[in-house]
Design an enzyme around this catalytic site. Structure first.
Site, PDB file in Angstrom:
ATOM      1  N   ARG A 203      53.021  62.364 -72.881  1.00 29.06           N
ATOM      2  CA  ARG A 203      51.660  61.817 -72.841  1.00 29.06           C
ATOM      3  C   ARG A 203      51.344  60.893 -74.004  1.00 29.06           C
ATOM      4  NH1 ARG A 203      48.873  67.614 -71.545  1.00 29.06           N
ATOM      5  NH2 ARG A 203      49.435  67.740 -69.333  1.00 29.06           N
TER       6      ARG A 203
ATOM      7  N   ALA B  81      51.665  77.539 -60.297  1.00 32.34           N
ATOM      8  CA  ALA B  81      50.324  77.264 -59.786  1.00 32.34           C
ATOM      9  C   ALA B  81      50.143  75.791 -59.440  1.00 32.34           C
ATOM     10  CB  ALA B  81      49.281  77.714 -60.807  1.00 32.34           C
TER      11      ALA B  81
ATOM     12  N   LYS C  78      44.625  67.601 -77.789  1.00 35.84           N
ATOM     13  CA  LYS C  78      45.093  66.888 -76.599  1.00 35.84           C
ATOM     14  C   LYS C  78      43.963  66.068 -75.984  1.00 35.84           C
ATOM     15  CE  LYS C  78      48.634  70.225 -75.104  1.00 35.84           C
ATOM     16  NZ  LYS C  78      48.961  71.262 -74.095  1.00 35.84           N
TER      17      LYS C  78
ATOM     18  N   GLN D 116      40.809  72.927 -61.922  1.00 38.63           N
ATOM     19  CA  GLN D 116      41.888  72.633 -62.874  1.00 38.63           C
ATOM     20  C   GLN D 116      43.203  72.333 -62.167  1.00 38.63           C
ATOM     21  OE1 GLN D 116      44.566  75.125 -63.799  1.00 38.63           O
ATOM     22  NE2 GLN D 116      45.517  73.585 -65.111  1.00 38.63           N
TER      23      GLN D 116
ATOM     24  N   SER E 279      43.680  79.725 -64.780  1.00 37.62           N
ATOM     25  CA  SER E 279      44.768  78.969 -64.150  1.00 37.62           C
ATOM     26  C   SER E 279      45.467  78.038 -65.123  1.00 37.62           C
ATOM     27  CB  SER E 279      44.234  78.161 -62.964  1.00 37.62           C
ATOM     28  OG  SER E 279      43.203  77.276 -63.389  1.00 37.62           O
TER      29      SER E 279
ATOM     30  N   HIS F 153      37.630  74.568 -64.419  1.00 43.90           N
ATOM     31  CA  HIS F 153      37.120  74.389 -65.773  1.00 43.90           C
ATOM     32  C   HIS F 153      35.678  73.873 -65.704  1.00 43.90           C
ATOM     33  CE1 HIS F 153      41.036  75.139 -67.154  1.00 43.90           C
ATOM     34  NE2 HIS F 153      41.382  73.972 -67.636  1.00 43.90           N
TER      35      HIS F 153
ATOM     36  N   CYS G 265      44.546  68.885 -68.182  1.00 44.93           N
ATOM     37  CA  CYS G 265      43.524  69.165 -67.178  1.00 44.93           C
ATOM     38  C   CYS G 265      42.108  68.878 -67.681  1.00 44.93           C
ATOM     39  CB  CYS G 265      43.644  70.608 -66.709  1.00 44.93           C
ATOM     40  SG  CYS G 265      43.802  71.816 -68.040  1.00 44.93           S
TER      41      CYS G 265
ATOM     42  N   ARG H  53      66.612  81.997 -59.755  1.00 41.32           N
ATOM     43  CA  ARG H  53      66.176  83.276 -59.183  1.00 41.32           C
ATOM     44  C   ARG H  53      65.304  83.084 -57.939  1.00 41.32           C
ATOM     45  NH1 ARG H  53      63.048  82.794 -63.845  1.00 41.32           N
ATOM     46  NH2 ARG H  53      60.785  82.730 -63.493  1.00 41.32           N
ATOM     47  N   SER H  54      64.714  81.893 -57.781  1.00 37.95           N
ATOM     48  CA  SER H  54      63.900  81.617 -56.592  1.00 37.95           C
ATOM     49  C   SER H  54      64.668  80.863 -55.526  1.00 37.95           C
ATOM     50  CB  SER H  54      62.667  80.792 -56.988  1.00 37.95           C
ATOM     51  OG  SER H  54      61.835  81.497 -57.874  1.00 37.95           O
TER      52      SER H  54
END
Length: 329
Positions: A94, A12, A207, A311, A152, A236, A122, A35-36
Site C-alpha cells: 500500500r 472472511a 494506516k 468491512q 470481522s 465498521h 477497510c 490443509r484445505s
C-alpha cells in the site's frame, strides 16, 4: 478477461470475494492452504474445488486476488504480477510509491495499467467514499477520525469468538482473555487495533493517515485517528470531524452532494431515528452517511458526520472487485 484466482478463499474476505464473483461468467480458481486443498466449497450457489496455491496455476489467470497475509503477499506478489494482474488485500504494497492504491470511485482515473495493485485498509476505504466527494467540493484541510471496528477485521475466527463469548457472557471480570483480540470483546470496547507504534498511535490508526493521504493525493493532509474495536460482526462505523478550506453555505447542499456520490447512501433523519449503524449497513454495498452537521468549533468551515460500512464488502472485497473492473485485459 476470463479466468480469476482467489488465493485465501476460505477466509472472511476470500469468501466475500467469491460471493461477488458468483453471478459473473468468469472462471474462478479457488486456492488455499494445503490443509484445505481437495475440499469442496459452496458459496453463492456455486461449488468450488479448493486447490493448493501454486505460482504456475496463478500464471494461467488474468487476475489474482490475494486475500492472504502481508507476509505471503510480499513473498509472491511481485512474482505473480509478472504474468497476471494482482490485486492485493493486505498492507504489503500500500505504501510503495510505485504501486497504485485504489478506491475506484475516488481515484480510479489514476490507474495506468499496472499489474500490481494495492487494496486499501477497510477503515480507509469506507471513509474515502465520503471524504473523496467532500474534498473535491470544499478542499479538505484536516480530519479527526474515530473508527469503531467490527470483529470481522480480525478475520473469520474472531467473528466466531465474539459470537461464542456473547452467548456465554455472565458478568464483567470473569473472563478477560481472548485468542483474537487484546481483550475479550463481548460487551466491551477495546481502544487498540493492531500494535502500538513509537508515537503511541496503533499501526491501524497510522494506516488510515497514510492511505487517505495517498488516495486523495494530499501527502501533507493533517489527519489524526483513534481506532476502537467494538462488538459488532462485520460493519465498521466512523465518526468524522472535518475542516475545509472553503466555507460550506448549506447543509442541504452537502446532503445532496453525498446522496449523489457513487457508493454512498444518505441516511440522515435523526428525528425519525435514521442514521448510519452496523445494524443497517451490514451486507450493503454502499456506505451509509448521516448525523451531518456544522462543527461547533470550525463553523461553516467544518462538518461532523457519522458513517457505517460493511468491512468485508466496501472495506475489502467489493473495492477489490471494482478494481478488477478497471483492468482491461
Amino acid at each position: 478477461m476470463k479466468r480469476i484466482a482467489v488465493v485465501g478463499c476460505t477466509g472472511a474476505v476470500g469468501l466475500t470475494m467469491l460471493e461477488l464473483l458468483g453471478p459473473t461468467e468468469l472462471e474462478v480458481l479457488c486456492m488455499a492452504s494445503p490443509r484445505s486443498a481437495g475440499k469442496l466449497l459452496q458459496v453463492g450457489g456455486r461449488d468450488y474445488l479448493i486447490e493448493p496455491f501454486s505460482v504456475e496455476a496463478c500464471a494461467t489467470c488474468d487476475v489474482v486476488f490475494l486475500c492472504v497475509s502481508g507476509e505471503f503477499a510480499l513473498k509472491y506478489g511481485e512474482q505473480l504480477a509478472q504474468s497476471s494482474v494482482v490485486i492485493d488485500n493486505s498492507s504489503a504494497f500500500r505504501y510503495h510509491p510505485d504501486v497504485p492504491l485504489l478506491v475506484p470511485p475516488i481515484n480510479g482515473k489514476s490507474y495506468k495499467g499496472e499489474y500490481l495493485i494495492a487494496n486499501p485498509n477497510c477503515s480507509s476505504a469506507i471513509a474515502l467514499m465520503v471524504l473523496g466527494p467532500l474534498h473535491q467540493a470544499f478542499g479538505l484541510e484536516s480530519a479527526i477520525i474515530s473508527t469503531y471496528q467490527a470483529a470481522s477485521g480480525a478475520g473469520q475466527p474472531a467473528m466466531l469468538e465474539l459470537r461464542e463469548r456473547a452467548r456465554g457472557f455472565e458478568d464483567y471480570g470473569l473472563d478477560n482473555g481472548s485468542e483474537n483480540f487484546a481483550h475479550n470483546l463481548a460487551f466491551n470496547v477495546i481502544p487498540q487495533v493492531d500494535r502500538f507504534e513509537d508515537n503511541l498511535y496503533t499501526r491501524e490508526e497510522m494506516k488510515v493517515v497514510w492511505e487517505l493521504r495517498k488516495v486523495l493525493g494530499e501527502p501533507r493532509l493533517a489527519i489524526s485517528t483513534t481506532a476502537v474495536r467494538v462488538p459488532t460482526l462485520r460493519s465498521h462505523a466512523e465518526s468524522l470531524t472535518l475542516k475545509f478550506k472553503q466555507p460550506i453555505h448549506s447543509l442541504e447542499g452537502v446532503r445532496r452532494l453525498l446522496a449523489e456520490a457513487p457508493g454512498v447512501e444518505l441516511v440522515d433523519d435523526p428525528a425519525a431515528g435514521r442514521y448510519p449503524m452496523p445494524m443497517t449497513s451490514t451486507y450493503k454495498h454502499a456506505v451509509e452517511v448521516g448525523r451531518i452537521r456544522f462543527n461547533l468549533i470550525y463553523g461553516q468551515y467544518g462538518l461532523d458526520l457519522f458513517i457505517s460500512g460493511d468491512q468485508l464488502l466496501r472495506g475489502a472485497a467489493l473495492n477489490a472487485f471494482e478494481i478488477m473492473q478497471l483492468v482491461k485485459r
